[in-house]
Motif scaffolding. Sequence first.
Motif, PDB file in Angstrom:
ATOM      1  N   MET A 129       0.877  -1.172   0.000  1.00 10.89           N
ATOM      2  CA  MET A 129       0.000   0.000   0.000  1.00 10.89           C
ATOM      3  C   MET A 129       0.917   1.226   0.000  1.00 10.89           C
ATOM      4  SD  MET A 129      -2.928  -1.397   2.664  1.00 10.89           S
ATOM      5  CE  MET A 129      -4.094  -0.054   2.431  1.00 10.89           C
ATOM      6  N   VAL A 130       1.613   1.374  -1.128  1.00 14.05           N
ATOM      7  CA  VAL A 130       2.680   2.364  -1.272  1.00 14.05           C
ATOM      8  C   VAL A 130       2.411   3.219  -2.497  1.00 14.05           C
ATOM      9  CG1 VAL A 130       5.182   2.663  -1.488  1.00 14.05           C
ATOM     10  CG2 VAL A 130       4.276   0.688  -0.258  1.00 14.05           C
TER      11      VAL A 130
ATOM     12  N   LEU B 276       8.020   2.373  -4.234  1.00 10.63           N
ATOM     13  CA  LEU B 276       7.396   1.181  -4.804  1.00 10.63           C
ATOM     14  C   LEU B 276       8.409   0.341  -5.577  1.00 10.63           C
ATOM     15  CD1 LEU B 276       4.832  -0.476  -5.388  1.00 10.63           C
ATOM     16  CD2 LEU B 276       4.470   0.962  -7.395  1.00 10.63           C
ATOM     17  N   ILE B 277       9.250   0.987  -6.381  1.00 18.09           N
ATOM     18  CA  ILE B 277      10.203   0.257  -7.216  1.00 18.09           C
ATOM     19  C   ILE B 277      11.229  -0.469  -6.363  1.00 18.09           C
ATOM     20  CG2 ILE B 277      12.028   0.512  -8.939  1.00 18.09           C
ATOM     21  CD1 ILE B 277      10.374   2.844 -10.117  1.00 18.09           C
TER      22      ILE B 277
ATOM     23  N   VAL C 233       9.547  -3.402  -4.367  1.00 20.32           N
ATOM     24  CA  VAL C 233       9.207  -4.562  -5.198  1.00 20.32           C
ATOM     25  C   VAL C 233      10.450  -5.355  -5.555  1.00 20.32           C
ATOM     26  CG1 VAL C 233       8.371  -5.272  -7.468  1.00 20.32           C
ATOM     27  CG2 VAL C 233       7.045  -3.655  -6.114  1.00 20.32           C
ATOM     28  N   PHE C 234      11.523  -4.679  -5.936  1.00 18.70           N
ATOM     29  CA  PHE C 234      12.740  -5.410  -6.290  1.00 18.70           C
ATOM     30  C   PHE C 234      13.389  -6.052  -5.073  1.00 18.70           C
ATOM     31  CE2 PHE C 234      12.280  -3.614 -10.439  1.00 18.70           C
ATOM     32  CZ  PHE C 234      12.933  -4.511 -11.270  1.00 18.70           C
ATOM     33  N   ALA C 235      13.236  -5.448  -3.894  1.00 19.60           N
ATOM     34  CA  ALA C 235      13.714  -6.087  -2.672  1.00 19.60           C
ATOM     35  C   ALA C 235      12.955  -7.389  -2.428  1.00 19.60           C
ATOM     36  CB  ALA C 235      13.552  -5.141  -1.482  1.00 19.60           C
TER      37      ALA C 235
ATOM     38  N   ALA D 217       6.113   0.730 -14.552  1.00 17.95           N
ATOM     39  CA  ALA D 217       7.390   1.220 -14.050  1.00 17.95           C
ATOM     40  C   ALA D 217       8.248   0.076 -13.523  1.00 17.95           C
ATOM     41  CB  ALA D 217       7.162   2.247 -12.945  1.00 17.95           C
ATOM     42  N   LEU D 218       7.614  -1.034 -13.133  1.00 14.83           N
ATOM     43  CA  LEU D 218       8.350  -2.149 -12.562  1.00 14.83           C
ATOM     44  C   LEU D 218       9.186  -2.881 -13.603  1.00 14.83           C
ATOM     45  CD1 LEU D 218       5.577  -3.550 -10.198  1.00 14.83           C
ATOM     46  CD2 LEU D 218       7.333  -1.847  -9.703  1.00 14.83           C
TER      47      LEU D 218
END
Length: 503
Positions: free
Chosen positions: A69-70, A76-77, A80-82, A217-218
Amino acid sequence: MAYNVAHFLAQQAVAQPEAAAVRAPVGHAPDGTIRYAERSFAELEAEAASTAHYFAAAGIRRGSRVLLMVRPGLDLIRIVFALFKMGAVPIVIDPGMGLRKFLRCVRHSQPSALVGIAPAIWIARLFRPSFRGVGIKIGVGAGFEKEIGRFKRQGAFEVVDSAADELAAILFTSGSTGPAKGVCYAHGMFLAQVEAIRRQYGIQPGEVDLPMLPVFALFNPALGMCTVVPDMNPSRPATVEPAQIVRAIQQNLVTNSFGSPALWTKIARYCERESITLPSVRRILMAGAPVPPALMAQMRAIIPQGEIHTPYGATEALPVSSISASEVLEQTAARTQLGEGTCVGCPLPEVSVRIIEPVEAAIADIADVRDLPQGAIGEIIARGPSVTRGYDQLPQADASSKIADGAAHWHRMGDMGWLDGEGRLWFCGRKVERVLTETGAMYTDCCEAIFNAHPQVFRSALIDLGAGARELWSSRKSLHFPGRRLRARSLSARWSSWRRAMR
């Protein structure tokens, strides 16, 4: 083979360490110039690694379901990659669907952790029954930056060796054409999407993207593109300020951008009014709704060095096909105005499309379908490496939307269409929206195009009124939750405060 797309970020950190990976707006200078917080690929990789170390210390593990919920952007990027690095499973739900639907999706997806901004943590506490299984809550804000900083000294975080069919993420559909469903993405499917997009559109490392749909964007770190975060609320395109989008494109020399036709319509009108062209743009991708040929013609004049593309697909299968504005305007637009549907191009390499006789029941095996001849309108089904295998814990939805084909499977797109002699796919409308009459079926995209071509018609809609018209009445009601009773007005205000914070 390395299927986890988190490997791409580490590769870009080596290949172009100093190049900008993300630019997020943080305000404006007195002259109107947008100020950005920037991260290079090396910095983004380091911050994603520190974030993964922090999450691991908090108890998130491989396979953990993590509700995000970001706000769209840098946080966010890197989050998500983490999570990808760890093999954890991010869950993304669109808050634009409304509170009731959102909470229903949370209950169904059963996350064990929540990563969100402060209002999101507050919502999780207020609606504990929906967040019952969430044992880990991590707030994103100033404190989050400090926590990431504490773990920088731990260095790189080794990317887990994910299998091709291992669950990578759960992305919920919008719920605009039915109940929102969690779509299960495997790591191999993400990899297939990245490679398909790279090949289809010739994207090169070092390009600059302005994605007006956050999920796109991901892909950018994997594609080696810099992400310029737009200053807008993507769930409310009517509120976008086209001047801000144009300024961002000009200031960052954006080469690529994705957005809905509604967004680009506002931007095109602004550019025409102000006599602005955008020569840095190489390509624009428009999707989410049929793209009017008139809008394509407008945008061609605005991006003299670029091309417009309209990919076709769904959350469950993307991309399936694609077509350029040049092909539409030169070959298919006139046929669309005659009621033949909207051409969405040839299927991408490795994607197969078939047109079958529409049936309402589930289809267990591909041997049970009846293929229709070329030119006949039927139900569209697709198969390929980027087609998802199923929904999250919804066996009935799987049965109604998937067709087994040995070890592979087909996805029923829920759309009606046909294939022409050149192998191009034509979209005629949603299956559930077709109108069945005594003389045959009528399709929304075919019928509406004829009426929309009239100079005195702005927009039309084909609607089946059934046996008779019904009036819909609405009334303000109280919403009931275990142990509490909240007035709808108060609840709406609190929900809106989180949605505003997410912009």
